[in-house]
Design a protein around this motif. Structure first.
Motif, PDB file in Angstrom:
ATOM      1  N   ASP A 150      14.507  -8.937  -9.692  1.00 24.63           N
ATOM      2  CA  ASP A 150      15.451  -9.134  -8.555  1.00 24.63           C
ATOM      3  C   ASP A 150      16.443  -7.839  -8.349  1.00 24.63           C
ATOM      4  O   ASP A 150      17.395  -7.648  -9.163  1.00 24.63           O
ATOM      5  CB  ASP A 150      16.208 -10.447  -9.001  1.00 24.63           C
ATOM      6  CG  ASP A 150      17.198 -10.830  -8.046  1.00 24.63           C
ATOM      7  OD1 ASP A 150      17.276 -10.178  -6.902  1.00 24.63           O
ATOM      8  OD2 ASP A 150      17.874 -11.727  -8.255  1.00 24.63           O
ATOM      9  N   PRO A 151      16.373  -7.087  -7.377  1.00 24.67           N
ATOM     10  CA  PRO A 151      17.166  -5.926  -6.993  1.00 24.67           C
ATOM     11  C   PRO A 151      18.522  -6.313  -7.149  1.00 24.67           C
ATOM     12  O   PRO A 151      19.403  -5.316  -7.094  1.00 24.67           O
ATOM     13  CB  PRO A 151      16.849  -5.560  -5.831  1.00 24.67           C
ATOM     14  CG  PRO A 151      15.166  -6.000  -5.756  1.00 24.67           C
ATOM     15  CD  PRO A 151      15.283  -7.381  -6.142  1.00 24.67           C
ATOM     16  N   ASN A 152      18.814  -7.761  -6.714  1.00 23.17           N
ATOM     17  CA  ASN A 152      20.297  -7.818  -6.554  1.00 23.17           C
ATOM     18  C   ASN A 152      21.113  -8.034  -7.988  1.00 23.17           C
ATOM     19  O   ASN A 152      22.269  -8.165  -8.159  1.00 23.17           O
ATOM     20  CB  ASN A 152      20.687  -9.198  -5.989  1.00 23.17           C
ATOM     21  CG  ASN A 152      20.280  -9.270  -4.602  1.00 23.17           C
ATOM     22  OD1 ASN A 152      20.630  -8.332  -3.725  1.00 23.17           O
ATOM     23  ND2 ASN A 152      19.324 -10.069  -3.985  1.00 23.17           N
ATOM     24  N   GLN A 153      20.359  -8.039  -9.063  1.00 20.01           N
ATOM     25  CA  GLN A 153      20.799  -8.084 -10.542  1.00 20.01           C
ATOM     26  C   GLN A 153      20.877  -6.838 -11.237  1.00 20.01           C
ATOM     27  O   GLN A 153      19.825  -5.821 -11.002  1.00 20.01           O
ATOM     28  CB  GLN A 153      19.822  -9.032 -11.336  1.00 20.01           C
ATOM     29  CG  GLN A 153      19.758 -10.300 -10.927  1.00 20.01           C
ATOM     30  CD  GLN A 153      21.044 -11.076 -10.920  1.00 20.01           C
ATOM     31  OE1 GLN A 153      21.863 -11.119 -11.792  1.00 20.01           O
ATOM     32  NE2 GLN A 153      21.107 -11.888  -9.689  1.00 20.01           N
ATOM     33  N   PRO A 154      21.842  -6.656 -11.855  1.00 18.71           N
ATOM     34  CA  PRO A 154      22.062  -5.337 -12.454  1.00 18.71           C
ATOM     35  C   PRO A 154      21.099  -4.895 -13.610  1.00 18.71           C
ATOM     36  O   PRO A 154      20.470  -6.053 -13.939  1.00 18.71           O
ATOM     37  CB  PRO A 154      23.480  -5.356 -13.183  1.00 18.71           C
ATOM     38  CG  PRO A 154      24.230  -6.628 -12.615  1.00 18.71           C
ATOM     39  CD  PRO A 154      23.058  -7.535 -12.215  1.00 18.71           C
TER      40      PRO A 154
END
Length: 450
Positions: A150-154
């Motif tokens: 998930d690119p939104n997660q660090p």
């Protein structure tokens, strides 16, 4: 090509001994360093002297979009000819597969100037034309990280064998490396099958960050190896439920990953290092090479730091340079002269990020040194002390770096004007795409507060 098996390197022949080759991957590096090409049955590969790919692979951005370079977009084919010296195993595949890097020409047999491997060959030839042979020794830094889908997660450090996530600030720790020793084992095994020599692997300062040193040698061959190593390392990590990333700065508040490049130059006739006099003292050529780097490196930062993320690495006190000072055995300067004997006297460029295309990063670095030698540029005096006390002297973002590249006539001529034009166009499109993205920081601090 009926006798092409005999042209394979020893490592490839040893790997195939007693086995039937199933598939051949015909590959080239695009501007980003991504492997592009075709895979085909070995029997078909043996019957064809060359292959085709459209020139549009060099107009593609890292996001998959295409650049309108102002020409007639008919996507003419380029000719790919195998360089059998680069043939190597793909030991992670289920069948018996070889990878072969191809040279890229137009229909008249001329090198395509935009192809990164051709850019590096062009710069090396400029040295050869003056009776010099450039030698490089690259250092690769990269992170092993937990799977991130998930690119939104660090991005997070990987889970080690202890059940804890990899710890930061453990530079040179053997126990830290042992945490993901199974990945390292596969890297060694894959490298051995491919015939690559690793000088050493160590834990760097970041959580899950590894440095790998390669032997010194011919710039094109070493760039080929880095190109192969990036794929090899990614495949080794995937076997153990983690990712390998070569982003310049994948984790907030951690150090970034560099591709330090050690340079020396030898006289083609005598084999002597031109940076050292017979009595062991430094030559004018040694100073001029450094002077060329100080004057021209700002023009090629856009090549060595090719993405918006690249500039997050140039942070004071995070083991990355913020200036172009030089000194002996001082890791706070952007240009370092390691401790060595006269025959091994060399210059280390600490500016390039591991996210750069290895062919282009090495070519750009060599181009700066070459112009210093030709123009006989004297460097500033060696810096004494902590260079982090100085004000930053590098571009603070991709936009500024591209502006400097746009006006650098001498560098653009050395790399090739057509390459420089296309590279700048691709990077400008990528930069404009990024400016359309709204970050979590902006949503958190601006959405309700301004």
């Amino acid at each position: 090509m009926s006798d092409w098996n005999s042209a394979l390197p020893d490592a490839a022949q040893a790997w195939l001994e007693g086995r039937r080759l199933d598939e051949v991957e015909c590959i080239v590096a695009d501007l980003a360093g991504v492997a592009r090409g075709k895979a085909m049955p070995a029997a078909k590969f043996a019957k064809q002297p060359y292959f085709y790919l459209p020139n549009s692979i060099f107009l593609q951005t890292i996001t998959g979009d295409w650049v309108d370079d102002g020409s007639d977009f008919t996507e003419p084919d380029m000719i790919l000819r195998p360089d059998f010296e680069t043939a190597t195993a793909a030991p992670w595949t289920a069948d018996w597969t070889l990878q072969v890097i191809h040279d890229i020409e137009d229909r008249d047999g001329n090198p395509i100037p935009v192809a990164p491997r051709n850019v590096l060959k062009r710069v090396v030839q400029l040295y050869n034309d003056r009776g010099w042979e450039p030698i490089v020794a690259p250092e690769m830094e990269f992170f092993l990280v937990a799977r991130n889908i998930d690119p939104n997660q660090p991005v997070e450090p990987p889970m080690g064998r202890s059940g804890r996530r990899a710890a930061a600030r453990q530079a040179y720790s053997m126990s830290a490396v042992d945490e993901y020793g199974t990945v390292i084992d596969d890297i060694y095994d894959f490298a051995e099958a491919q015939g690559f020599e690793i000088d050493g692997i160590l834990q760097e300062g970041g959580a899950g960050q590894i440095e790998m040193n390669l032997r010194h040698g011919d710039p094109v061959k070493l760039a080929d190896e880095i190109f192969y190593f990036k794929r090899l390392i990614r495949e080794a990590a995937l076997r153990h439920d983690c990712f390998a990333t070569f982003m310049a700065k994948p984790i907030q508040d951690e150090p970034g990953s560099a591709m330090h490049i050690h340079h020396s130059v030898v006289d083609a006739k005598t084999g002597q290092n031109i940076f050292s006099n017979p009595d062991g003292s430094e030559t004018p050529a040694f100073r001029h090479f450094i002077g060329g780097m100080q004057r021209h490196l700002p023009s090629v930062i856009a090549v060595m730091a090719p993405y918006v993320n690249s500039y997050r690495r140039y942070v004071r006190d995070h083991a990355a340079p913020i200036n172009l000072e030089w000194a002996s055995d001082n890791r706070t300067t952007g240009i370092r002269v390691p401790v060595s004997g006269p025959t091994a006297r060399r210059v280390e460029n600490r500016i390039a990020g591991m996210d750069c295309n290895p062919y282009l990063g090495i070519a750009a670095s060599l181009a700066c040194g070459y112009l210093g030698l030709v123009e006989q540029i004297e460097p500033r005096p060696a810096f004494a002390g902590n260079a982090y006390d100085l004000e930053p002297a590098l571009p603070d973002g991709l936009g500024v770096a591209l502006d400097q590249f746009a006006g650098a006539e001498a560098i653009r001529e050395v790399l090739h004007p057509e390459f420089s034009r296309i590279y700048e166009a691709v990077k400008q499109v990528e930069y404009q795409e990024f400016l359309q993205v709204i970050s979590p920081w902006e949503r958190e601090h601006l959405l309700l507060n301004v």
